[in-house]
Design a protein around this motif. Structure first.
Motif, PDB file in Angstrom:
ATOM      1  N   ASP A  76     -23.398 -37.757-104.220  1.00 20.45           N
ATOM      2  CA  ASP A  76     -22.585 -37.362-103.068  1.00 20.45           C
ATOM      3  C   ASP A  76     -22.175 -38.614-102.297  1.00 20.45           C
ATOM      4  OD1 ASP A  76     -21.475 -36.208-100.797  1.00 20.45           O
ATOM      5  OD2 ASP A  76     -22.921 -34.578-100.735  1.00 20.45           O
ATOM      6  N   VAL A  77     -20.872 -38.902-102.263  1.00 17.37           N
ATOM      7  CA  VAL A  77     -20.355 -40.121-101.629  1.00 17.37           C
ATOM      8  C   VAL A  77     -19.245 -39.763-100.657  1.00 17.37           C
ATOM      9  CG1 VAL A  77     -19.180 -42.323-102.000  1.00 17.37           C
ATOM     10  CG2 VAL A  77     -20.916 -41.558-103.625  1.00 17.37           C
ATOM     11  N   ALA A  78     -19.362 -40.267 -99.422  1.00 18.26           N
ATOM     12  CA  ALA A  78     -18.316 -40.076 -98.414  1.00 18.26           C
ATOM     13  C   ALA A  78     -18.066 -41.406 -97.723  1.00 18.26           C
ATOM     14  CB  ALA A  78     -18.739 -39.020 -97.395  1.00 18.26           C
ATOM     15  N   ILE A  79     -16.817 -41.874 -97.765  1.00 12.47           N
ATOM     16  CA  ILE A  79     -16.463 -43.151 -97.151  1.00 12.47           C
ATOM     17  C   ILE A  79     -15.243 -42.963 -96.268  1.00 12.47           C
ATOM     18  CG2 ILE A  79     -15.800 -45.554 -97.556  1.00 12.47           C
ATOM     19  CD1 ILE A  79     -17.169 -45.372-100.281  1.00 12.47           C
ATOM     20  N   ALA A  80     -15.417 -43.184 -94.970  1.00  7.86           N
ATOM     21  CA  ALA A  80     -14.325 -43.116 -94.000  1.00  7.86           C
ATOM     22  C   ALA A  80     -14.347 -44.407 -93.212  1.00  7.86           C
ATOM     23  CB  ALA A  80     -14.497 -41.921 -93.078  1.00  7.86           C
ATOM     24  N   THR A  81     -13.461 -45.334 -93.556  1.00  5.41           N
ATOM     25  CA  THR A  81     -13.544 -46.674 -92.996  1.00  5.41           C
ATOM     26  C   THR A  81     -13.050 -46.766 -91.563  1.00  5.41           C
ATOM     27  OG1 THR A  81     -11.387 -47.218 -93.945  1.00  5.41           O
ATOM     28  CG2 THR A  81     -13.333 -47.749 -95.250  1.00  5.41           C
ATOM     29  N   ILE A  96      -7.783 -43.402 -97.201  1.00  5.70           N
ATOM     30  CA  ILE A  96      -6.766 -44.261 -97.798  1.00  5.70           C
ATOM     31  C   ILE A  96      -7.117 -45.740 -97.733  1.00  5.70           C
ATOM     32  CG2 ILE A  96      -5.426 -44.328 -95.658  1.00  5.70           C
ATOM     33  CD1 ILE A  96      -4.127 -44.531 -99.295  1.00  5.70           C
ATOM     34  N   CYS A  97      -7.825 -46.166 -96.679  1.00  2.70           N
ATOM     35  CA  CYS A  97      -8.053 -47.605 -96.513  1.00  2.70           C
ATOM     36  C   CYS A  97      -8.960 -48.192 -97.585  1.00  2.70           C
ATOM     37  CB  CYS A  97      -8.606 -47.884 -95.118  1.00  2.70           C
ATOM     38  SG  CYS A  97      -7.359 -47.697 -93.840  1.00  2.70           S
ATOM     39  N   ASN A 125     -17.025 -57.308 -93.963  1.00  2.36           N
ATOM     40  CA  ASN A 125     -16.100 -57.692 -95.028  1.00  2.36           C
ATOM     41  C   ASN A 125     -16.473 -57.018 -96.340  1.00  2.36           C
ATOM     42  OD1 ASN A 125     -14.024 -59.095 -96.400  1.00  2.36           O
ATOM     43  ND2 ASN A 125     -15.507 -60.624 -97.084  1.00  2.36           N
ATOM     44  N   PHE A 126     -17.746 -57.134 -96.733  1.00  2.00           N
ATOM     45  CA  PHE A 126     -18.156 -56.617 -98.041  1.00  2.00           C
ATOM     46  C   PHE A 126     -19.662 -56.389 -98.059  1.00  2.00           C
ATOM     47  CE2 PHE A 126     -19.978 -57.625-102.235  1.00  2.00           C
ATOM     48  CZ  PHE A 126     -19.364 -56.641-103.010  1.00  2.00           C
ATOM     49  N   ILE A 127     -20.086 -55.282 -98.659  1.00  2.39           N
ATOM     50  CA  ILE A 127     -21.505 -55.083 -98.940  1.00  2.39           C
ATOM     51  C   ILE A 127     -21.661 -54.513-100.350  1.00  2.39           C
ATOM     52  CG2 ILE A 127     -22.254 -54.752 -96.543  1.00  2.39           C
ATOM     53  CD1 ILE A 127     -22.446 -51.725 -97.193  1.00  2.39           C
ATOM     54  N   GLU A 128     -22.801 -54.813-100.945  1.00  2.00           N
ATOM     55  CA  GLU A 128     -23.180 -54.235-102.234  1.00  2.00           C
ATOM     56  C   GLU A 128     -24.351 -53.301-101.995  1.00  2.00           C
ATOM     57  OE1 GLU A 128     -23.532 -56.401-106.298  1.00  2.00           O
ATOM     58  OE2 GLU A 128     -25.572 -56.355-105.448  1.00  2.00           O
ATOM     59  N   ILE A 149     -14.662 -51.552 -92.995  1.00  2.00           N
ATOM     60  CA  ILE A 149     -15.106 -52.509 -94.009  1.00  2.00           C
ATOM     61  C   ILE A 149     -13.940 -52.795 -94.937  1.00  2.00           C
ATOM     62  CG2 ILE A 149     -15.923 -50.781 -95.676  1.00  2.00           C
ATOM     63  CD1 ILE A 149     -18.312 -52.697 -96.208  1.00  2.00           C
ATOM     64  N   ASN A 150     -13.893 -53.998 -95.450  1.00  2.00           N
ATOM     65  CA  ASN A 150     -12.818 -54.366 -96.369  1.00  2.00           C
ATOM     66  C   ASN A 150     -13.101 -53.884 -97.780  1.00  2.00           C
ATOM     67  OD1 ASN A 150     -10.365 -55.566 -97.078  1.00  2.00           O
ATOM     68  ND2 ASN A 150     -11.385 -57.444 -97.732  1.00  2.00           N
ATOM     69  N   SER A 151     -14.365 -53.923 -98.189  1.00  2.00           N
ATOM     70  CA  SER A 151     -14.688 -53.545 -99.557  1.00  2.00           C
ATOM     71  C   SER A 151     -16.185 -53.301 -99.681  1.00  2.00           C
ATOM     72  CB  SER A 151     -14.258 -54.653-100.524  1.00  2.00           C
ATOM     73  OG  SER A 151     -14.513 -54.292-101.865  1.00  2.00           O
ATOM     74  N   LEU A 152     -16.550 -52.434-100.592  1.00  2.22           N
ATOM     75  CA  LEU A 152     -17.958 -52.250-100.937  1.00  2.22           C
ATOM     76  C   LEU A 152     -18.045 -51.856-102.392  1.00  2.22           C
ATOM     77  CD1 LEU A 152     -18.692 -48.969-101.137  1.00  2.22           C
ATOM     78  CD2 LEU A 152     -18.608 -49.153 -98.669  1.00  2.22           C
ATOM     79  N   CYS A 153     -19.219 -52.062-102.975  1.00  2.00           N
ATOM     80  CA  CYS A 153     -19.418 -51.666-104.361  1.00  2.00           C
ATOM     81  C   CYS A 153     -20.838 -51.155-104.538  1.00  2.00           C
ATOM     82  CB  CYS A 153     -19.108 -52.805-105.329  1.00  2.00           C
ATOM     83  SG  CYS A 153     -20.324 -54.128-105.316  1.00  2.00           S
ATOM     84  N   PHE A 154     -21.071 -50.515-105.652  1.00  2.00           N
ATOM     85  CA  PHE A 154     -22.368 -49.923-105.941  1.00  2.00           C
ATOM     86  C   PHE A 154     -22.993 -50.601-107.149  1.00  2.00           C
ATOM     87  CE2 PHE A 154     -19.783 -46.691-103.869  1.00  2.00           C
ATOM     88  CZ  PHE A 154     -20.639 -46.252-102.868  1.00  2.00           C
TER      89      PHE A 154
END
Length: 315
Positions: free
Chosen positions: A124-129, A163-164, A93-96, A111-116
């Motif tokens: 360098d950030v790559a997110i493919a849900t 997009i997600c 669901n969510f991670i920090e 994942i539904n959401s994440l934050c830093f």
């Protein structure tokens, strides 16, 4: 594993076959000298007595099972962590992500959401849900919104998003900002995947990121085409809405899966008009008829090139 934990192991790569996941022994979390840890196909449940990997600089977890709480705690207990790659088996669901020395982050799981948090060195950030495209419309509101997400990425140079994760950040927002609260002054490469250029929200997000990244050098966009109404997005891509956009450092553009919709053509026009030092624009189309392809080429060649005199457009 017990033997390793007693003998100062610094690097461990555990690559196991498919089948029942291997339950990682608690002894692994007593390897105080560990610097490099790669785990494949494991069940991870850190011991309550685990304090930290004080020397770990690289952590890679592939096809592992771990709870969101345990994952958050594991990351925060690696104060020197510089490289983090995650592919979690079960949706989260969510991670920090709390990692003050982090430079590289890849996340390839649902994942539904994440934050830093405390990631001022992250470049360098790559997110493919990994959500199926036909389900993107049902993405739920995440805990981290559009502005909050980018607020902790002040040092990011290379950004790849699908997009997600974007839809999760903007779900429930009354209005997508014209600009981010803090500009992305370090961002040089921006890659957005499966973006529907006929969608009003997606186009708003794209223009917001472009406006907020004054030193962009490369943009790559992979379009996702649906059959929805094109007019709102098309109008938003017309000149009166982007007169304030400047791409004075943009040298390369790559557009993939282009089908010739009006919003796509308007985006091409925008990028050509606002990029005085543009060198190359690569346009990769979907499987199209010869007539449609020729029509796209004719439209693009008609655009004024006074702002991008050196640009080479490659189909």
């Amino acid at each position: 594993m017990f033997f390793l934990s007693k003998n100062g192991v610094e690097s461990l790569v555990l690559e196991l076959p498919e089948g029942e996941k291997y339950k990682l022994p608690s002894a692994v979390f007593r390897c105080s000298k560990m610097r490099y840890l790669v785990l494949h196909h494991c069940l991870i449940n850190p011991s309550p007595s685990f304090e930290e990997f004080s020397r770990l600089i690289c952590l890679k977890l592939f096809n592992v099972t771990i709870s969101a709480k345990s994952l958050e705690n594991l990351i925060s207990c690696c104060p020197l962590l510089e490289c983090l790659e995650l592919e979690i088996s079960d949706p989260l669901n969510f991670i920090e992500v709390n990692a003050p020395q982090l430079r590289y982050f890849y996340f390839g799981s649902k994942i539904n959401s994440l934050c830093f948090k405390n990631t001022t060195l992250l470049a360098d950030v790559a997110i493919a849900t990994g959500h199926p495209l036909d389900h993107v419309s049902s993405v739920e509101r995440g805990k981290c919104d559009f502005g909050e997400f980018f607020g902790s990425l002040s040092a990011v140079k290379d950004l790849r998003l699908d997009i997600c994760i974007i839809k999760a950040m903007i779900a429930g927002l009354d209005e997508i900002p014209v600009r981010l609260p803090m500009p992305l002054l370090c961002l040089r490469q921006l890659y957005l995947f499966d973006i529907c250029l006929s969608g009003f929200d997606e186009v708003c997000c794209l223009l917001c990121l472009i406006r907020s990244s004054p030193y962009l050098e490369e943009i790559e966009i992979e379009a996702f085409n649906d059959k929805g109404d094109e007019l709102p997005a098309q109008e938003f891509l017309e000149a009166e809405y982007y007169s304030d956009i400047k791409l004075n450092h943009l040298t390369k553009v790559k557009l993939k899966a282009i089908s010739g919709t009006k919003p796509e053509i308007e985006l091409i026009k925008l990028l050509l008009a606002k990029s005085p030092v543009l060198e190359t624009m690569i346009i990769e189309t979907c499987t199209l008829s010869k007539e449609t392809l020729i029509d796209i080429m004719k439209q693009v060649t008609k655009f004024g090139r006074s702002s991008s005199p050196r640009a080479e457009v490659i189909f």
